[in-house]
Structures are given as structure tokens and as C-alpha cells.
Scaffold this motif. Structure first.
Motif, mmCIF file in Angstrom:
data_model
loop_
_atom_site.group_PDB
_atom_site.id
_atom_site.type_symbol
_atom_site.label_atom_id
_atom_site.label_comp_id
_atom_site.label_asym_id
_atom_site.label_seq_id
_atom_site.Cartn_x
_atom_site.Cartn_y
_atom_site.Cartn_z
ATOM 1 N N ALA A 83 27.034 52.674 -16.980
ATOM 2 C CA ALA A 83 26.414 52.713 -15.650
ATOM 3 C C ALA A 83 25.666 54.003 -15.377
ATOM 4 O O ALA A 83 24.686 54.002 -14.627
ATOM 5 C CB ALA A 83 27.484 52.504 -14.573
ATOM 6 N N GLU A 84 26.098 55.113 -15.954
ATOM 7 C CA GLU A 84 25.498 56.405 -15.612
ATOM 8 C C GLU A 84 25.705 57.407 -16.739
ATOM 9 O O GLU A 84 26.542 57.215 -17.628
ATOM 10 C CB GLU A 84 26.111 56.964 -14.316
ATOM 11 C CG GLU A 84 25.214 56.830 -13.092
ATOM 12 C CD GLU A 84 24.056 57.823 -13.117
ATOM 13 O OE1 GLU A 84 23.751 58.407 -14.180
ATOM 14 O OE2 GLU A 84 23.442 58.024 -12.063
ATOM 15 N N GLY A 85 24.934 58.494 -16.671
ATOM 16 C CA GLY A 85 25.067 59.602 -17.602
ATOM 17 C C GLY A 85 25.344 60.883 -16.855
ATOM 18 O O GLY A 85 24.749 61.135 -15.792
ATOM 19 N N LEU A 86 26.248 61.702 -17.391
ATOM 20 C CA LEU A 86 26.616 62.964 -16.746
ATOM 21 C C LEU A 86 25.817 64.107 -17.345
ATOM 22 O O LEU A 86 25.630 64.187 -18.560
ATOM 23 C CB LEU A 86 28.113 63.234 -16.922
ATOM 24 C CG LEU A 86 29.070 62.127 -16.486
ATOM 25 C CD1 LEU A 86 30.505 62.648 -16.519
ATOM 26 C CD2 LEU A 86 28.717 61.580 -15.112
ATOM 27 N N LEU A 87 25.366 65.004 -16.480
ATOM 28 C CA LEU A 87 24.489 66.097 -16.872
ATOM 29 C C LEU A 87 25.150 67.453 -16.657
ATOM 30 O O LEU A 87 25.804 67.685 -15.642
ATOM 31 C CB LEU A 87 23.200 66.044 -16.046
ATOM 32 C CG LEU A 87 22.287 64.846 -16.315
ATOM 33 C CD1 LEU A 87 21.290 64.685 -15.182
ATOM 34 C CD2 LEU A 87 21.571 65.019 -17.632
ATOM 35 N N CYS A 88 24.928 68.333 -17.622
ATOM 36 C CA CYS A 88 25.339 69.739 -17.513
ATOM 37 C C CYS A 88 24.089 70.606 -17.404
ATOM 38 O O CYS A 88 22.984 70.175 -17.736
ATOM 39 C CB CYS A 88 26.120 70.165 -18.749
ATOM 40 S SG CYS A 88 27.680 69.315 -18.964
ATOM 41 N N ASP A 89 24.285 71.846 -16.950
ATOM 42 C CA ASP A 89 23.170 72.784 -16.964
ATOM 43 C C ASP A 89 23.105 73.471 -18.326
ATOM 44 O O ASP A 89 23.900 73.188 -19.225
ATOM 45 C CB ASP A 89 23.268 73.789 -15.816
ATOM 46 C CG ASP A 89 24.489 74.695 -15.897
ATOM 47 O OD1 ASP A 89 25.076 74.849 -16.989
ATOM 48 O OD2 ASP A 89 24.870 75.261 -14.851
ATOM 49 N N SER A 90 22.141 74.350 -18.500
ATOM 50 C CA SER A 90 21.936 74.983 -19.799
ATOM 51 C C SER A 90 23.070 75.921 -20.187
ATOM 52 O O SER A 90 23.160 76.341 -21.346
ATOM 53 C CB SER A 90 20.610 75.748 -19.812
ATOM 54 O OG SER A 90 20.544 76.678 -18.757
ATOM 55 N N ALA A 91 23.956 76.233 -19.247
ATOM 56 C CA ALA A 91 25.141 77.033 -19.550
ATOM 57 C C ALA A 91 26.360 76.165 -19.862
ATOM 58 O O ALA A 91 27.449 76.692 -20.088
ATOM 59 C CB ALA A 91 25.453 77.971 -18.388
ATOM 60 N N GLY A 92 26.199 74.829 -19.844
ATOM 61 C CA GLY A 92 27.291 73.929 -20.184
ATOM 62 C C GLY A 92 28.186 73.538 -19.028
ATOM 63 O O GLY A 92 29.215 72.899 -19.241
ATOM 64 N N ARG A 144 28.671 58.117 -19.733
ATOM 65 C CA ARG A 144 28.528 58.899 -20.963
ATOM 66 C C ARG A 144 28.038 60.302 -20.626
ATOM 67 O O ARG A 144 27.472 60.539 -19.547
ATOM 68 C CB ARG A 144 27.531 58.237 -21.922
ATOM 69 C CG ARG A 144 26.095 58.382 -21.455
ATOM 70 C CD ARG A 144 25.109 57.566 -22.263
ATOM 71 N NE ARG A 144 24.974 57.997 -23.632
ATOM 72 C CZ ARG A 144 24.167 58.967 -24.055
ATOM 73 N NH1 ARG A 144 23.452 59.666 -23.167
ATOM 74 N NH2 ARG A 144 24.067 59.268 -25.319
ATOM 75 N N LEU A 145 28.243 61.221 -21.547
ATOM 76 C CA LEU A 145 27.672 62.554 -21.441
ATOM 77 C C LEU A 145 26.261 62.536 -22.007
ATOM 78 O O LEU A 145 26.009 61.917 -23.042
ATOM 79 C CB LEU A 145 28.531 63.561 -22.201
ATOM 80 C CG LEU A 145 29.963 63.727 -21.691
ATOM 81 C CD1 LEU A 145 30.761 64.598 -22.658
ATOM 82 C CD2 LEU A 145 29.983 64.331 -20.306
ATOM 83 N N GLU A 158 27.477 60.459 -28.421
ATOM 84 C CA GLU A 158 27.418 59.618 -29.620
ATOM 85 C C GLU A 158 28.121 58.287 -29.427
ATOM 86 O O GLU A 158 28.176 57.466 -30.341
ATOM 87 C CB GLU A 158 28.058 60.352 -30.809
ATOM 88 C CG GLU A 158 27.188 61.444 -31.407
ATOM 89 C CD GLU A 158 27.022 62.636 -30.478
ATOM 90 O OE1 GLU A 158 28.058 63.105 -29.923
ATOM 91 O OE2 GLU A 158 25.876 63.082 -30.289
ATOM 92 N N GLY A 159 28.695 58.050 -28.270
ATOM 93 C CA GLY A 159 29.363 56.788 -27.995
ATOM 94 C C GLY A 159 30.849 56.779 -28.253
ATOM 95 O O GLY A 159 31.495 55.735 -28.128
ATOM 96 N N ASN A 160 31.424 57.919 -28.598
ATOM 97 C CA ASN A 160 32.868 57.999 -28.821
ATOM 98 C C ASN A 160 33.597 58.151 -27.488
ATOM 99 O O ASN A 160 33.150 58.893 -26.613
ATOM 100 C CB ASN A 160 33.198 59.197 -29.718
ATOM 101 C CG ASN A 160 32.467 59.147 -31.040
ATOM 102 O OD1 ASN A 160 32.575 58.160 -31.763
ATOM 103 N ND2 ASN A 160 31.715 60.187 -31.356
ATOM 104 N N ARG A 190 35.975 54.883 -17.822
ATOM 105 C CA ARG A 190 35.833 55.335 -19.220
ATOM 106 C C ARG A 190 34.707 56.346 -19.326
ATOM 107 O O ARG A 190 33.642 56.177 -18.730
ATOM 108 C CB ARG A 190 35.555 54.134 -20.129
ATOM 109 C CG ARG A 190 35.215 54.489 -21.570
ATOM 110 C CD ARG A 190 35.043 53.244 -22.408
ATOM 111 N NE ARG A 190 34.370 53.537 -23.669
ATOM 112 C CZ ARG A 190 34.082 52.618 -24.600
ATOM 113 N NH1 ARG A 190 34.435 51.345 -24.397
ATOM 114 N NH2 ARG A 190 33.457 52.964 -25.713
ATOM 115 N N LEU A 191 34.960 57.395 -20.090
ATOM 116 C CA LEU A 191 33.967 58.436 -20.364
ATOM 117 C C LEU A 191 33.717 58.501 -21.866
ATOM 118 O O LEU A 191 34.667 58.636 -22.648
ATOM 119 C CB LEU A 191 34.464 59.786 -19.857
ATOM 120 C CG LEU A 191 33.652 61.024 -20.273
ATOM 121 C CD1 LEU A 191 32.255 60.991 -19.652
ATOM 122 C CD2 LEU A 191 34.381 62.311 -19.880
#
Length: 268
Positions: free
Chosen positions: A151-160, A115-116, A237-239, A232-233
Motif C-alpha cells: 500500500a505504501e513506501g516509507l521514506l528516510c532522509d539522507s541521514a537515515g 516497504r522501505l 528487496e522484498g524481505n 507487515r513491513l
């Protein structure tokens, strides 16, 4: 195991003023040991203190004995100093521990759901790439979900811009080319990532999350778990944002990573 009482004024305890490494050890032999030692040494230089002697560190993995283990090393600046100001002559502290380990082999074969995350990583080039003890961003991000199927969450920086997962590095294939996020602003430069960059034609790029759904294949990887293909990504919100069938396209990068860790290759 080396586990002593931590002094109240240890700077790692008080401020996160230190570094750590998690090393896969097979039958007493550490995997990617040079890469771990180089990152640890680089981190000590960046933080401004002299780390443990390499000769002493080299004796630790053999203590694991037979089987698969994870060796965790924690190095702090040591005790003292006035407030945030470090002591003029720090005496660094080293602690270590072994844990028996078994990888999630079903995730190698079947792929994972990710997920994001809503949390954004702060941009701080001075700490970019280091595996330092200040991991509150990762703790907060990991609290965003409790679904065991994710299994995991993907992270962005403050610039997206995409950076990493909460405890793994990120790779994808786009238009036939392997890519991974640049880590010059934040994020942990993993040792498996470094080894793959040295051996394979992987480009370091900047990419926003809205481009991710269009990649040919997506993977997460680190030096303990190996390489997980993503099936799957989801958004925060789970969409469902994208799905990828796990096919032969996933295996070359995965097998390259597993060869570096002594894990079996996979075929479809």
C-alpha cells in the motif's frame, strides 16, 4: 471545477513554485479546514508571496454538494520573472477541482503491507513541513514498486532518519508511548498529524529504520484516507522485516484520527 489553460510561463508549471492542499469534504463541509488554510498561508509566507483571499477560499467546499469528495487546491506564484528570480509584484494563480471519493475501508480493518524505499529525502529546512509542488522525490519513490499488495513506501532522509510515507504521515507506539517523526528537516506536516498532535500525547522524535521492527504498533495516516494500521513491513528487496497482528492496540490512535474526519471508529 476551475480548470483553465496553464500559461507556459506559470511558475508552478515551470519550477514547482507553489503549494497544494487536498481536503476531505463531506456533504459540502470541509474536514480540518482551518488546519489546511493555516498550512497554505504558512507556505505562502515561506515562499514569499501573498496567497488567495481567505473569504474566497471559504466559499469553495460548499460547491462539492452531497457525498464525500476531495477538493484539491493548487496555488502558484503566477506568471513571469526572469529565470528563477520571481517577479517583484507576483499575481498568484489558484486552481481547484473536486473528485468523488471512497476510502479504503478494508485497510482500516485488516491493516496494510508497506516497504522501505531506497530513495532518500533531501534535507532542506526551508521547505520542511510545506506541501509544495516540487514532489519529484515522491514520484521517484513511488516508482520503486508495482505490487498492488504493497500500500505504501516509507521514506528516510539522507541521514537515515524516518520521515514519512510517500503520501502519508507515520506514527508508531513504542514502550506504550505514541510517537511520530520530527519534520524539521524535510517532509510534509499533514493536517491530520497536526490535529492529532494537538489533541493526543504524541511525541515528535528522531528514529532510524533499524529501530522500527521493535515498535509495538505502526500506522500511516492522512486527512483523506484516515488511519491505516500496518500489518507487515518489508525492506526494499522484498524481505519481511516485521509483522504486527492487528489488535485492540491499534484502535485508540486510529479512532482518534477517524473522529476528526467523520469516519467510523473500529473495535476488535
Amino acid at each position: 471545477m476551475h480548470d483553465t489553460v496553464i500559461p507556459f510561463d506559470d511558475r508552478g508549471f515551470a519550477y514547482g513554485d507553489g503549494l497544494f492542499e487536498t481536503v476531505l469534504v463531506r456533504d459540502g463541509e470541509p474536514l480540518l479546514w482551518e488546519a489546511h488554510m493555516e498550512r497554505l498561508a504558512r507556505g505562502c509566507v515561506r515562499l514569499g508571496f501573498v496567497g488567495p483571499e481567505r473569504a474566497m477560499l471559504d466559499t469553495l467546499p460548499a460547491q462539492a454538494g452531497q457525498g464525500l469528495h476531495v477538493l484539491k487546491l493548487v496555488v502558484t506564484r503566477g506568471r513571469g520573472g526572469r529565470g528563477y528570480l520571481p517577479p517583484a509584484d507576483p499575481q498568484p494563480s489558484l486552481r481547484w477541482q473536486f473528485s468523488a471519493f471512497a476510502p479504503h475501508q478494508e485497510r482500516w480493518r485488516e491493516g496494510i503491507r508497506v516497504r522501505l524505499c531506497r530513495l532518500r529525502l533531501a534535507i532542506q529546512p526551508c521547505l520542511a513541513g510545506l506541501k509544495h509542488l516540487n514532489r519529484l522525490e515522491n514520484v521517484l519513490a513511488r516508482q520503486e514498486w508495482n505490487d498492488p499488495d504493497i500500500a505504501e513506501g516509507l521514506l528516510c532522509d539522507s541521514a537515515g532518519r524516518l520521515v514519512e510515507a510517500t503520501c502519508m504521515n507515520l506514527f508508531w507506539q513504542r514502550d506504550g508511548r505514541w510517537e511520530t517523526p520530527r519534520l524539521d528537516a524535510c517532509g510534509v506536516a499533514g493536517t491530520l498529524r497536526a490535529a492529532l498532535l494537538a489533541e493526543r500525547p504524541i511525541a515528535e522524535v528522531a528514529m532510524d529504520t533499524d529501530e522500527l521492527a521493535g515498535v509495538d504498533a505502526l500506522w500511516l495516516g492522512n486527512s483523506v484516507q484516515g488511519v491505516w494500521p500496518v500489518a507487515r513491513l518489508d525492506d526494499a528487496e522484498g524481505n519481511t522485516v516485521a509483522r504486527w497482528p492487528i489488535t485492540a492496540i491499534h484502535r485508540p490512535l486510529q479512532n482518534a484520527g477517524h473522529a476528526l474526519l467523520g469516519y467510523p471508529g473500529l473495535a476488535d
